[in-house]
Scaffold this active site. Structure first.
Site, PDB file in Angstrom:
ATOM      1  N   LYS A 265       1.766  11.641  -2.732  1.00 51.40           N
ATOM      2  CA  LYS A 265       1.735  10.660  -3.832  1.00 51.40           C
ATOM      3  C   LYS A 265       1.883  11.356  -5.184  1.00 51.40           C
ATOM      4  O   LYS A 265       1.860  10.710  -6.224  1.00 51.40           O
ATOM      5  CB  LYS A 265       0.459   9.839  -3.769  1.00 51.40           C
ATOM      6  CG  LYS A 265       0.472   8.889  -2.584  1.00 51.40           C
ATOM      7  CD  LYS A 265      -0.778   8.101  -2.466  1.00 51.40           C
ATOM      8  CE  LYS A 265      -0.722   7.227  -1.219  1.00 51.40           C
ATOM      9  NZ  LYS A 265      -2.052   6.740  -0.836  1.00 51.40           N
TER      10      LYS A 265
ATOM     11  N   GLY B 243       0.872  -1.171   0.000  1.00 51.77           N
ATOM     12  CA  GLY B 243       0.000   0.000   0.000  1.00 51.77           C
ATOM     13  C   GLY B 243       0.911   1.223   0.000  1.00 51.77           C
ATOM     14  O   GLY B 243       1.863   1.282   0.798  1.00 51.77           O
TER      15      GLY B 243
ATOM     16  N   ASP C  85      -0.886   5.206  -6.506  1.00 49.75           N
ATOM     17  CA  ASP C  85       0.513   5.024  -6.118  1.00 49.75           C
ATOM     18  C   ASP C  85       1.334   6.231  -6.530  1.00 49.75           C
ATOM     19  O   ASP C  85       2.359   6.533  -5.921  1.00 49.75           O
ATOM     20  CB  ASP C  85       1.085   3.749  -6.743  1.00 49.75           C
ATOM     21  CG  ASP C  85       0.490   2.527  -6.062  1.00 49.75           C
ATOM     22  OD1 ASP C  85      -0.645   2.153  -6.407  1.00 49.75           O
ATOM     23  OD2 ASP C  85       1.143   1.976  -5.156  1.00 49.75           O
TER      24      ASP C  85
ATOM     25  N   ASN D 282      -1.861   3.518 -10.663  1.00 55.64           N
ATOM     26  CA  ASN D 282      -2.418   2.726  -9.565  1.00 55.64           C
ATOM     27  C   ASN D 282      -2.437   1.260  -9.996  1.00 55.64           C
ATOM     28  O   ASN D 282      -2.069   0.922 -11.131  1.00 55.64           O
ATOM     29  CB  ASN D 282      -3.826   3.233  -9.227  1.00 55.64           C
ATOM     30  CG  ASN D 282      -4.355   2.660  -7.929  1.00 55.64           C
ATOM     31  OD1 ASN D 282      -3.655   2.653  -6.912  1.00 55.64           O
ATOM     32  ND2 ASN D 282      -5.564   2.149  -7.938  1.00 55.64           N
ATOM     33  N   LYS D 283      -2.872   0.395  -9.109  1.00 55.84           N
ATOM     34  CA  LYS D 283      -2.865  -1.052  -9.341  1.00 55.84           C
ATOM     35  C   LYS D 283      -3.334  -1.424 -10.739  1.00 55.84           C
ATOM     36  O   LYS D 283      -4.313  -0.863 -11.233  1.00 55.84           O
ATOM     37  CB  LYS D 283      -3.763  -1.722  -8.291  1.00 55.84           C
ATOM     38  CG  LYS D 283      -3.785  -3.236  -8.318  1.00 55.84           C
ATOM     39  CD  LYS D 283      -2.409  -3.856  -8.226  1.00 55.84           C
ATOM     40  CE  LYS D 283      -1.614  -3.377  -7.033  1.00 55.84           C
ATOM     41  NZ  LYS D 283      -0.168  -3.665  -7.116  1.00 55.84           N
TER      42      LYS D 283
ATOM     43  N   CYS E 172      -8.447  -3.118  -5.872  1.00 56.88           N
ATOM     44  CA  CYS E 172      -7.280  -3.391  -5.025  1.00 56.88           C
ATOM     45  C   CYS E 172      -7.588  -3.041  -3.558  1.00 56.88           C
ATOM     46  O   CYS E 172      -8.741  -3.171  -3.116  1.00 56.88           O
ATOM     47  CB  CYS E 172      -6.058  -2.632  -5.532  1.00 56.88           C
ATOM     48  SG  CYS E 172      -4.506  -3.223  -4.833  1.00 56.88           S
TER      49      CYS E 172
HETATM   50  P1  RI2 Z   1      -3.060   3.409  -0.120  1.00 55.85           P
HETATM   51  C1  RI2 Z   1      -1.428  -0.167  -3.642  1.00 55.85           C
HETATM   52  O1  RI2 Z   1      -0.318  -0.740  -4.230  1.00 55.85           O
HETATM   53  C2  RI2 Z   1      -2.636  -0.147  -4.570  1.00 55.85           C
HETATM   54  O2  RI2 Z   1      -2.289   0.119  -5.925  1.00 55.85           O
HETATM   55  C3  RI2 Z   1      -3.429   0.967  -3.932  1.00 55.85           C
HETATM   56  O3  RI2 Z   1      -4.454   1.456  -4.759  1.00 55.85           O
HETATM   57  C4  RI2 Z   1      -2.319   1.984  -3.698  1.00 55.85           C
HETATM   58  O4  RI2 Z   1      -1.206   1.201  -3.271  1.00 55.85           O
HETATM   59  C5  RI2 Z   1      -2.628   3.069  -2.708  1.00 55.85           C
HETATM   60  O5  RI2 Z   1      -2.854   2.525  -1.435  1.00 55.85           O
HETATM   61  P2  RI2 Z   1       0.304  -2.178  -3.746  1.00 55.85           P
HETATM   62  O6  RI2 Z   1       1.287  -1.865  -2.643  1.00 55.85           O
HETATM   63  O7  RI2 Z   1      -1.820   4.215   0.076  1.00 55.85           O
HETATM   64  O8  RI2 Z   1      -0.788  -3.094  -3.340  1.00 55.85           O
HETATM   65  O9  RI2 Z   1      -4.252   4.271  -0.370  1.00 55.85           O
HETATM   66  O10 RI2 Z   1       1.052  -2.672  -4.978  1.00 55.85           O
HETATM   67  O11 RI2 Z   1      -3.267   2.389   0.955  1.00 55.85           O
END
Ligand code: RI2
Length: 315
Positions: free
Chosen positions: A229, A18, A193, A203-204, A124
């Protein structure tokens, strides 16, 4: 050193995942690592900190929150090791608490766009996106969420677990059902992301498909993204690197070994152009994607994009 490498490894393997969480984990690790360095020599101390920064940065290339967090902490100054250490602690603690507050603020701002009875599709697992859903629910709005599985890592399961615990009615779907079910959706809410200077959202993988299907069905897309971000480096024309993860996340090595002519592609993220995004909900306000440059200029400053720790992880 062991704990530093463990944190780096946990981010790399997505034990810690995340975009916001990895940023907070990196800031916290730099603070703790600084506390563990045993030297009174400032040069040696700085060198070790730069190594740690480089190592943490090398773990995941896409989420800009990670370099922004590392650089926020590495701005420290100090005439002595003790001064440097306490400055690092201050900067890291500040980053972590600002980040936690940002997620809360995004929830409060974003929930205003949700109406009682809305069906919201998400993709995601995004803490920031869930903050909006949770805030709407807490306000007494009866919402229904449609959550994608998000292959190959199935972060959708984390999402349904969190929504279930909050008491939010949720439907789990396979990723390929997104367009079919878009007719039942009022709003799409997802995380980010990275946000580029031209307002594109990284993003995902699959995010751009949701956005495209929403656009076709004339449904709004809201992106929940803290200001850290946004990517200052994209001002200098740099592209955000899309992480390509191991094929074994998609198909086992054994199974793949049965084929001669088959290879696997496993990009972890995709790019959604700003045309498909209605609003980016940040902690400083809900903005149209066209305003990304202002966020970078006012809240990050491009000098943050110029700090470089390349090479330090290679020692
Ligand atoms: P928050 C995650 O990446 C997803 O793509 C999600 O949408 C994004 O980070 C933002 O997440 P991964 O680490 O910061 O699962 O809002 O590859 O939690």
């Amino acid at each position: 050193m062991k704990q530093l490498e463990e944190t780096a490894q946990n981010i790399k393997t997505m034990e810690i995942r995340g975009a916001g969480r990895i940023a907070r984990a990196a800031a916290g690790e730099l603070r703790d690592y600084a506390g563990r360095i045993k030297t009174n020599d400032l040069e040696e101390f700085n060198e070790k900190m730069r190594y740690a920064a480089g190592l943490l940065l090398s773990t995941r290339p896409t989420a800009v929150s990670l370099p922004n967090a590392v650089r926020a902490v590495m701005r420290y100054k100090g005439e002595t090791v003790d001064e440097a250490r306490s400055e690092i602690k201050k900067l890291a603690d500040e980053f972590i608490s600002n980040s936690e507050n940002a997620v809360k603020a995004i929830g409060e701002i974003g929930e205003r766009r949700i109406r009682d009875g809305d069906t919201i599709m998400t993709h995601c697992n995004s803490v920031a996106a869930i903050s909006i859903l949770a805030a709407a629910h807490a306000k007494g709005k009866a919402i229904n969420v449609i959550a994608t599985e998000s292959r190959p890592r199935m972060q959708g399961y984390i999402t349904i677990k969190q929504l279930d615990a909050l008491g939010i009615k949720t439907t789990l779907i396979v990723d390929s059902a997104v367009r079919y079910l878009m007719k039942d959706v009022d709003l799409v809410v997802m995380g980010a992301d990275a946000v580029t200077v031209n307002g594109s959202v990284i993003n995902k993988i699959g995010t751009s498909q949701l956005a495209l299907a929403a656009h076709e069905a004339r449904k709004n897309v809201i992106i929940a993204a803290e200001t850290y971000k946004f990517s200052p480096r994209t001002i200098f024309g740099e592209l955000v690197e899309i992480e390509e993860r191991d094929s074994s996340e998609v198909i086992s090595r054994k199974k793949l070994g049965e084929f001669t002519n088959v290879s696997v592609k496993n990009p972890a993220f995709d790019v959604t152009p700003r045309e498909y995004i209605d609003l980016i909900c940040t902690e400083v306000g809900a903005i149209p994607p066209e305003m990304a440059y202002i966020i970078i200029r006012e809240y990050l400053g491009w000098e943050i994009g110029e700090m470089n720790f390349d090479g330090y992880q290679k020692r």
